[in-house]
Design an enzyme around this catalytic site. Structure first.
Site, PDB file in Angstrom:
ATOM      1  N   LYS A 183       0.871  -1.184   0.000  1.00  0.00           N
ATOM      2  CA  LYS A 183       0.000   0.000   0.000  1.00  0.00           C
ATOM      3  C   LYS A 183       0.906   1.232   0.000  1.00  0.00           C
ATOM      4  O   LYS A 183       1.519   1.573   1.012  1.00  0.00           O
ATOM      5  CB  LYS A 183      -0.868  -0.012   1.260  1.00  0.00           C
ATOM      6  CG  LYS A 183      -2.170   0.736   1.168  1.00  0.00           C
ATOM      7  CD  LYS A 183      -2.100   2.196   0.777  1.00  0.00           C
ATOM      8  CE  LYS A 183      -1.988   3.119   1.970  1.00  0.00           C
ATOM      9  NZ  LYS A 183      -1.863   4.543   1.563  1.00  0.00           N
ATOM     10  N   GLY A 234       6.836   4.810   8.483  1.00  0.00           N
ATOM     11  CA  GLY A 234       6.028   6.030   8.508  1.00  0.00           C
ATOM     12  C   GLY A 234       6.090   6.657   9.882  1.00  0.00           C
ATOM     13  O   GLY A 234       7.088   6.509  10.597  1.00  0.00           O
ATOM     14  N   SER A 235       5.017   7.312  10.259  1.00  0.00           N
ATOM     15  CA  SER A 235       5.031   8.069  11.513  1.00  0.00           C
ATOM     16  C   SER A 235       4.780   7.166  12.727  1.00  0.00           C
ATOM     17  O   SER A 235       4.166   6.098  12.613  1.00  0.00           O
ATOM     18  CB  SER A 235       3.955   9.155  11.464  1.00  0.00           C
ATOM     19  OG  SER A 235       2.682   8.566  11.414  1.00  0.00           O
ATOM     20  N   THR A 236       5.197   7.643  13.894  1.00  0.00           N
ATOM     21  CA  THR A 236       4.963   6.883  15.132  1.00  0.00           C
ATOM     22  C   THR A 236       3.466   6.742  15.394  1.00  0.00           C
ATOM     23  O   THR A 236       3.000   5.673  15.814  1.00  0.00           O
ATOM     24  CB  THR A 236       5.668   7.586  16.311  1.00  0.00           C
ATOM     25  OG1 THR A 236       7.078   7.564  16.066  1.00  0.00           O
ATOM     26  CG2 THR A 236       5.397   6.870  17.632  1.00  0.00           C
ATOM     27  N   ALA A 237       2.698   7.800  15.121  1.00  0.00           N
ATOM     28  CA  ALA A 237       1.254   7.739  15.405  1.00  0.00           C
ATOM     29  C   ALA A 237       0.591   6.620  14.583  1.00  0.00           C
ATOM     30  O   ALA A 237      -0.208   5.832  15.117  1.00  0.00           O
ATOM     31  CB  ALA A 237       0.603   9.078  15.096  1.00  0.00           C
ATOM     32  N   THR A 238       0.923   6.534  13.304  1.00  0.00           N
ATOM     33  CA  THR A 238       0.339   5.466  12.483  1.00  0.00           C
ATOM     34  C   THR A 238       0.867   4.110  12.932  1.00  0.00           C
ATOM     35  O   THR A 238       0.126   3.125  12.974  1.00  0.00           O
ATOM     36  CB  THR A 238       0.631   5.708  10.988  1.00  0.00           C
ATOM     37  OG1 THR A 238       0.115   6.997  10.630  1.00  0.00           O
ATOM     38  CG2 THR A 238      -0.026   4.662  10.118  1.00  0.00           C
ATOM     39  N   GLY A 239       2.133   4.050  13.301  1.00  0.00           N
ATOM     40  CA  GLY A 239       2.700   2.798  13.818  1.00  0.00           C
ATOM     41  C   GLY A 239       1.939   2.309  15.047  1.00  0.00           C
ATOM     42  O   GLY A 239       1.676   1.111  15.200  1.00  0.00           O
ATOM     43  N   GLU A 256       9.288   0.788  11.304  1.00  0.00           N
ATOM     44  CA  GLU A 256      10.357   1.787  11.194  1.00  0.00           C
ATOM     45  C   GLU A 256       9.657   3.145  11.237  1.00  0.00           C
ATOM     46  O   GLU A 256       9.012   3.534  10.267  1.00  0.00           O
ATOM     47  CB  GLU A 256      11.127   1.551   9.895  1.00  0.00           C
ATOM     48  CG  GLU A 256      12.510   2.130   9.941  1.00  0.00           C
ATOM     49  CD  GLU A 256      12.533   3.551   9.472  1.00  0.00           C
ATOM     50  OE1 GLU A 256      12.206   4.439  10.283  1.00  0.00           O
ATOM     51  OE2 GLU A 256      12.867   3.762   8.299  1.00  0.00           O
ATOM     52  N   CYS A 290      14.148   9.444   7.248  1.00  0.00           N
ATOM     53  CA  CYS A 290      13.905   8.991   8.620  1.00  0.00           C
ATOM     54  C   CYS A 290      15.176   9.091   9.454  1.00  0.00           C
ATOM     55  O   CYS A 290      15.148   9.628  10.556  1.00  0.00           O
ATOM     56  CB  CYS A 290      13.338   7.573   8.619  1.00  0.00           C
ATOM     57  SG  CYS A 290      14.153   6.441   7.509  1.00  0.00           S
ATOM     58  N   GLU A 388      10.297  16.455  15.452  1.00  0.00           N
ATOM     59  CA  GLU A 388      10.929  16.059  14.184  1.00  0.00           C
ATOM     60  C   GLU A 388      10.500  17.033  13.084  1.00  0.00           C
ATOM     61  O   GLU A 388       9.318  17.118  12.760  1.00  0.00           O
ATOM     62  CB  GLU A 388      10.497  14.639  13.817  1.00  0.00           C
ATOM     63  CG  GLU A 388      11.208  14.129  12.575  1.00  0.00           C
ATOM     64  CD  GLU A 388      10.674  12.775  12.093  1.00  0.00           C
ATOM     65  OE1 GLU A 388       9.489  12.489  12.314  1.00  0.00           O
ATOM     66  OE2 GLU A 388      11.461  12.044  11.479  1.00  0.00           O
TER      67      GLU A 388
HETATM   68  P1  NDP Z   1       1.897   8.301   7.924  1.00  0.00           P
HETATM   69  O1  NDP Z   1       2.504   7.480   8.989  1.00  0.00           O
HETATM   70  O2  NDP Z   1       0.562   8.883   8.169  1.00  0.00           O
HETATM   71  O3  NDP Z   1       1.793   7.496   6.570  1.00  0.00           O
HETATM   72  C1  NDP Z   1       2.642   6.418   6.231  1.00  0.00           C
HETATM   73  C2  NDP Z   1       1.826   5.359   5.495  1.00  0.00           C
HETATM   74  O4  NDP Z   1       0.828   4.810   6.368  1.00  0.00           O
HETATM   75  C3  NDP Z   1       1.070   5.900   4.297  1.00  0.00           C
HETATM   76  O5  NDP Z   1       1.116   4.935   3.269  1.00  0.00           O
HETATM   77  C4  NDP Z   1      -0.322   6.069   4.843  1.00  0.00           C
HETATM   78  O6  NDP Z   1      -1.306   6.058   3.859  1.00  0.00           O
HETATM   79  C5  NDP Z   1      -0.452   4.858   5.721  1.00  0.00           C
HETATM   80  N1  NDP Z   1      -1.517   4.955   6.713  1.00  0.00           N
HETATM   81  C6  NDP Z   1      -2.183   6.044   7.153  1.00  0.00           C
HETATM   82  N2  NDP Z   1      -3.072   5.710   8.112  1.00  0.00           N
HETATM   83  C7  NDP Z   1      -2.959   4.371   8.285  1.00  0.00           C
HETATM   84  C8  NDP Z   1      -3.579   3.426   9.169  1.00  0.00           C
HETATM   85  N3  NDP Z   1      -4.482   3.787  10.060  1.00  0.00           N
HETATM   86  N4  NDP Z   1      -3.204   2.138   9.091  1.00  0.00           N
HETATM   87  C9  NDP Z   1      -2.262   1.753   8.216  1.00  0.00           C
HETATM   88  N5  NDP Z   1      -1.640   2.586   7.361  1.00  0.00           N
HETATM   89  C10 NDP Z   1      -1.980   3.885   7.398  1.00  0.00           C
HETATM   90  O7  NDP Z   1       2.941   9.430   7.581  1.00  0.00           O
HETATM   91  P2  NDP Z   1       2.650  10.791   6.793  1.00  0.00           P
HETATM   92  O8  NDP Z   1       2.878  10.518   5.378  1.00  0.00           O
HETATM   93  O9  NDP Z   1       1.350  11.402   7.154  1.00  0.00           O
HETATM   94  O10 NDP Z   1       3.777  11.700   7.412  1.00  0.00           O
HETATM   95  C11 NDP Z   1       3.591  12.221   8.723  1.00  0.00           C
HETATM   96  C12 NDP Z   1       4.914  12.307   9.451  1.00  0.00           C
HETATM   97  O11 NDP Z   1       5.522  11.036   9.530  1.00  0.00           O
HETATM   98  C13 NDP Z   1       5.945  13.178   8.764  1.00  0.00           C
HETATM   99  O12 NDP Z   1       5.760  14.511   9.119  1.00  0.00           O
HETATM  100  C14 NDP Z   1       7.216  12.611   9.268  1.00  0.00           C
HETATM  101  O13 NDP Z   1       7.526  13.199  10.508  1.00  0.00           O
HETATM  102  C15 NDP Z   1       6.913  11.154   9.469  1.00  0.00           C
HETATM  103  N6  NDP Z   1       7.372  10.299   8.376  1.00  0.00           N
HETATM  104  C16 NDP Z   1       8.360   9.411   8.627  1.00  0.00           C
HETATM  105  C17 NDP Z   1       8.849   8.648   7.608  1.00  0.00           C
HETATM  106  C18 NDP Z   1       9.928   7.678   7.819  1.00  0.00           C
HETATM  107  O14 NDP Z   1      10.703   7.435   6.914  1.00  0.00           O
HETATM  108  N7  NDP Z   1       9.999   7.025   8.970  1.00  0.00           N
HETATM  109  C19 NDP Z   1       8.371   8.780   6.250  1.00  0.00           C
HETATM  110  C20 NDP Z   1       7.277   9.680   6.097  1.00  0.00           C
HETATM  111  C21 NDP Z   1       6.824  10.429   7.137  1.00  0.00           C
HETATM  112  P3  NDP Z   1      -1.848   7.455   3.268  1.00  0.00           P
HETATM  113  O15 NDP Z   1      -0.684   8.139   2.656  1.00  0.00           O
HETATM  114  O16 NDP Z   1      -2.835   7.011   2.280  1.00  0.00           O
HETATM  115  O17 NDP Z   1      -2.424   8.216   4.446  1.00  0.00           O
END
Ligand code: NDP
Length: 482
Positions: A183, A234-239, A256, A290, A388
């Protein structure tokens, strides 16, 4: 980042994909617009799929897994090598699409570099072995530990390094006999769809599927009963949301989640000699990385010289549209990220910090360009340090003794990477051992290598990627005893 050879532009033949043919393969005229962050122009259109479409993709992946897992390891290895060949043959159009959609320049450690890393990681994953082992053979008991596929792996990726991180997630999973459903981030779906198309030119049907969509599709994938393991960047909140939704299925996770990496500059450095390394540690991919250097602690003896040297390097780095070959820095990928960076730099300025270079974007210019910004005389509790920024703004904090620098580096609840800079390597290593981070680099920051395990501590996540540990992470151990 390990340095794969930057791909030179290739002359296209009728067999090699062009930018137009790649884009046509993934674009849907009725889909949502995907915008170029440098210009606001439409790059292409993507049909967002529904959670029900995701269900269907998972069902196909489950059906395909037994045959894929039953293939000889040598066959899967060969297919990964052929996939690397296919990426190399499509390297220039892939890089162009990545540059237009993500914003990163073609040149420098950016789009061509990222596509080169995809091929390098596919090859390295094919070359890595995870044999079973005899753990006890004492005449009475013969116990062997071996590794089986997990089953179906879900991969959810971000928008900063969309192609490379997809390969990081997908290649080990495929090697171990899993099928994979990806995804992509809604900000960079075209890049990932095009990459998957290229990989699928050699892979069997349904072994690898990409399902573009929003957070609802990601949420369905992470809670799906038909998915055995989820790999997320991705982000900690989504993690955290993913951890909660994994509970019902006891799904295996590799998370990660980014961080706020500290760098400590010791008093024995040569400031001019380390300035360029510090700059790229912080500003690679215009800071949207990251494991980038996000807060720098510099000893008071060399503070002014390090700040001045870094500001000189930042001033000299061309930023602009990614397709213009001279640029090495690009725009922020999206407005939300631009606003985070602008807010944090303003917070530092309002608190009396000194902006040595940058910090003054042109509000009338097109695109999400925020200039490379170096911020000195900033307190450790300022939001630009504590949060961050994920963008091109580096705060530099002064310290007097190493113990206080270590305490400041360790005080946050994240720990992906860190770095120590010093002429005495052993002294730097001793400081490194005190830092709470998954990787600590000496005299560099952020370099990853396909054979070296990579992962975070604290709220930067858990689980390792790359190398033998990365293969173990997408397998289930089984003991044969008797
Ligand atoms: P997110 O964590 O929101 O998104 C990362 C992925 O998770 C996207 O593919 C997103 O889909 C998907 N996603 C969103 N909601 C859910 C869910 N409930 N369950 C499963 N998957 C989900 O990161 P953002 O892109 O919003 O970035 C926000 C912050 O995260 C940035 O400001 C940065 O600080 C950090 N970040 C860290 C990264 C890293 O490399 N560790 C990379 C990118 C961001 P969709 O895009 O469709 O919402």
């Amino acid at each position: 980042m390990t340095t794969p050879t930057v791909t030179e532009p290739v002359t296209t033949t009728p067999e090699t994909p062009t930018y137009e043919s790649l884009l046509a393969g993934v674009t849907d005229p009725d889909g949502r617009e995907v915008l170029d962050p440098a210009t606001g122009e439409v790059v292409g259109r993507v049909a967002f799929r529904s959670p029900e479409d995701l269900d269907a993709a998972v069902a196909r992946a489950r059906a395909a897994q037994p045959a894929w897992g039953a293939r000889a390891d040598a066959e899967r290895t060969d297919l990964l090598l052929r996939a690397a060949d296919a990426v190399e043959a499509a390297a220039e159009p892939l890089a162009e699409l990545l540059s237009r959609e993500q914003g990163k320049p073609l040149n420098g450690p950016n789009a061509r570099f990222e596509v080169g890393a995809c091929a390098a990681w596919l090859r390295a994953t094919a070359a890595t072995e995870l044999p079973g082992e005899t753990v006890l053979d004492d005449g009475e008991t013969h116990a062997e530990l071996r590794y089986r596929p997990v089953g179906v792996v879900g991969a959810i990726g971000p928008w900063n390094w969309p192609m490379m991180i997809t390969v990081w997630q997908v290649a080990p999973a495929l090697r171990m006999g899993n099928t994979v459903v990806v995804k992509p981030s809604e900000y960079t779906p075209l890049s990932v769809l095009a990459l998957v198309e290229v990989l699928n030119s050699v892979l069997p049907a349904d072994v690898l599927t990409a399902v573009p969509g929003g957070g609802d599709v990601g949420a369905r994938l992470s809670g799906h009963a038909g998915v055995d393991k989820l790999v997320f960047t991705g982000s900690t909140a989504t993690g955290q949301a993913i951890i909660r939704s994994s509970a019902d299925t006891v799904k295996r996770l590799t998370l990660e989640l980014g961080g706020n990496d500290a760098g400590i500059v010791l008093p024995d450095v040569d400031p001019r000699a380390i300035a360029e390394g510090l700059f790229w540690g912080a500003f690679i991919n215009t800071g949207q990385t990251c494991a980038a250097l996000k807060r720098l602690y510099v000893h008071t003896d060399v503070y002014d010289e390090v700040c001045a040297a870094l500001a000189d390097v930042a001033r000299a780095m061309p930023m602009g549209r990614g397709l213009d070959e001279q640029n090495v820095l690009g725009p922020l990928q999206n407005r939300a990220q631009y606003e985070i960076v602008a807010r944090l730099v303003d917070a530092a300025r309002d608190a009396g910090a000194k902006i040595l270079v940058g910090g003054d974007p042109d509000p009338d210019a097109p695109g999400y360009f925020y200039p490379a910004t170096i911020v000195a005389d900033v307190d450790d509790d300022n939001p630009l340090v504590a949060e961050e920024q994920f963008g091109p703004a580096l705060p530099i904090v002064r310290y007097d003794d190493v113990d206080s620098a270590v305490a400041m580096a360790n005080r946050l609840d994240v720990g992906l990477g860190a770095s120590v800079w010093g002429s005495d390597r052993e002294a730097a290593r001793a400081v490194a051992a005190r830092l709470e981070a998954g990787t600590v680099w000496i005299n560099s920051h952020g370099g990853v290598h396909p054979m070296i395990p990579f992962g975070g501590v604290k709220k930067s996540g858990y689980g390792l990627e790359f190398g033998v540990e990365g293969l173990k992470a997408v397998a289930v151990p089984q003991v044969i005893n008797g």
